[in-house]
Every structure is written in structure tokens, then in C-alpha cells.
Design an enzyme around this catalytic site. Structure first.
Site, mmCIF file in Angstrom:
data_model
loop_
_atom_site.group_PDB
_atom_site.id
_atom_site.type_symbol
_atom_site.label_atom_id
_atom_site.label_comp_id
_atom_site.label_asym_id
_atom_site.label_seq_id
_atom_site.Cartn_x
_atom_site.Cartn_y
_atom_site.Cartn_z
ATOM 1 N N HIS A 256 0.834 -1.205 0.000
ATOM 2 C CA HIS A 256 0.000 0.000 0.000
ATOM 3 C C HIS A 256 0.871 1.258 0.000
ATOM 4 O O HIS A 256 0.620 2.201 -0.751
ATOM 5 C CB HIS A 256 -0.905 0.026 1.232
ATOM 6 C CG HIS A 256 -2.094 -0.871 1.154
ATOM 7 N ND1 HIS A 256 -1.985 -2.246 1.059
ATOM 8 C CD2 HIS A 256 -3.431 -0.602 1.161
ATOM 9 C CE1 HIS A 256 -3.197 -2.785 1.023
ATOM 10 N NE2 HIS A 256 -4.089 -1.805 1.078
ATOM 11 N N HIS B 126 0.786 -4.040 9.083
ATOM 12 C CA HIS B 126 2.227 -3.921 8.863
ATOM 13 C C HIS B 126 2.952 -3.415 10.103
ATOM 14 O O HIS B 126 2.368 -2.716 10.932
ATOM 15 C CB HIS B 126 2.520 -2.947 7.713
ATOM 16 C CG HIS B 126 2.274 -3.509 6.357
ATOM 17 N ND1 HIS B 126 3.072 -4.476 5.784
ATOM 18 C CD2 HIS B 126 1.311 -3.236 5.446
ATOM 19 C CE1 HIS B 126 2.613 -4.769 4.576
ATOM 20 N NE2 HIS B 126 1.545 -4.041 4.358
#
Length: 209
Positions: A130, A179
Site C-alpha cells: 500500500h 504492517h
């Protein structure tokens, strides 16, 4: 051929070296402490409304929305500016970033966080896809639009909006537990290298052709 804009080349190499240094340090105490402290700090600010905001920014950084946004921007750039070389640069940055992310994830094979997760992901964690896509998309868009915005105020607005979106997408991935902070930092470093390197190549190719 004389190399123009050497500062861009040097910056791109510094970003690449920083990424390599970070990647080689993933299992060290320093990186683990860095990740842990940021994750713990984010846990203190979690609330329902903020979660909705983070889910939104995470969504617009996903592959399908990024592809849709990229196609729309490609068409707009073509209709407005009609600069074929700029569109080629736009495509190279985005496609290259995607390919590199797939390769880097497969190479490092870092497992995703297991604590405080609010989303489920199946791919590896390092670097954040992302965040790489966001920096590539909004970074190259900023570069292309900057060259066509004459007023300083317009350029400031462009930089502010792009930076805000980019940072929010990265923070959202940490907030949602998808993450580690070092995944996002690594994504910014590598994607930054690729963006600056391609811009340097574009400037040299365009000036010499």
C-alpha cells in the site's frame, strides 16, 4: 553523454542504500524496538471514528482502488497535457513499483504482525505494498502536475495534499495491524528510490532526445 541532474541520481542511491540497510536490520533489537514503540503509541489513540478514517485510507491504497485511480489519472493527463513521454514515465513508475514490491516480498518473506490486527492479509509483510503504491502514484502525479502549475500557492496545495494522503495510507496500515512500522518505512525508502531514479532518467532522456 553528459549526466544531468546528478543530485537526483545521488538522492536515489542514498534512498536505495538506506533501504538495504533497513532490510538487513529487520531482525535486530534496534528495528524491533522501533516497531514496538510506534505500535504501542498507536494503540493509545485508537477509537471508533479514527478506525473508520484509517480503514478509508487503507482502502484507497489497496490494489483495485489504486488501479482505478491510476487509469483515471492517466486519461486525465492524456486529455489535458497530451505529453506522450510523461504518460510513459507515469506507467513505468507505477508498473515498476508493483513488480518490485512483489519481488521484494517474495525475497524477504517477512511475516505480518500477529498482535492488534484488525485486517487479515495473506501476502508477506516487507515492504508495505500500500505504501509503495501510494508514494509511486502520488509522487509521480505531484511531479507531473508541478511542472504545469505556475503559481507557488498551487504547488504548495499540491504538495500538502499528496503528502497527507501518502502519510495517512502508511499510518493506516500500522494502525490496522497489517504492517510493522519498518514495513512502511522500507516501502517509502524503496519506492522513493524508484521514483527519484525514474525522474532522473526521464530528465536525462528528455533533454538529450
Amino acid at each position: 553523454m553528459k549526466i544531468r541532474n546528478p543530485s537526483l541520481l545521488i538522492l536515489s542511491l542514498l534512498l536505495l542504500c538506506s533501504f538495504i540497510l533497513l532490510a538487513r536490520s529487520l531482525d535486530t533489537v534496534i528495528v524491533d524496538t522501533f516497531d514496538t514503540q510506534i505500535i504501542q503509541a498507536i494503540q493509545l489513540i485508537k477509537q471508533p471514528f479514527l478506525t473508520l478514517v484509517m480503514r478509508f485510507f487503507s482502502f484507497i491504497g489497496d490494489i483495485i482502488p489504486v488501479m482505478i485511480i491510476s487509469v483515471i489519472l492517466f486519461i486525465i493527463l492524456y486529455k489535458v497535457f497530451h505529453h506522450r513521454k510523461e504518460l510513459i514515465l507515469f506507467s513505468i513508475v507505477l508498473l515498476g513499483s508493483t513488480a518490485f514490491n512483489i519481488g521484494l516480498k517474495a525475497y524477504y518473506q517477512r511475516e505480518r504482525p500477529t498482535l492488534y490486527t484488525m485486517v487479515t492479509e495473506e501476502s508477506f509483510s516487507f515492504p508495505s505494498g500500500h505504501s509503495m503504491a501510494a508514494l509511486s502514484l502520488y509522487g509521480i502525479l505531484t511531479f507531473l502536475l508541478w511542472r504545469h502549475i505556475p503559481r507557488q500557492s498551487g504547488r504548495i496545495v499540491l504538495i500538502t495534499i499528496s503528502t497527507f494522503i501518502l502519510l495517512m495510507i502508511g499510518v493506516s496500515r500500522i494502525y490496522l495491524g497489517a504492517h510493522f512500522p519498518s514495513d512502511v518505512l522500507g516501502a517509502y525508502l524503496f519506492s522513493g528510490f524508484w521514483l527519484v531514479f525514474t525522474i532522473w532518467g526521464f530528465k536525462n532522456f528528455k533533454l538529450s532526445s
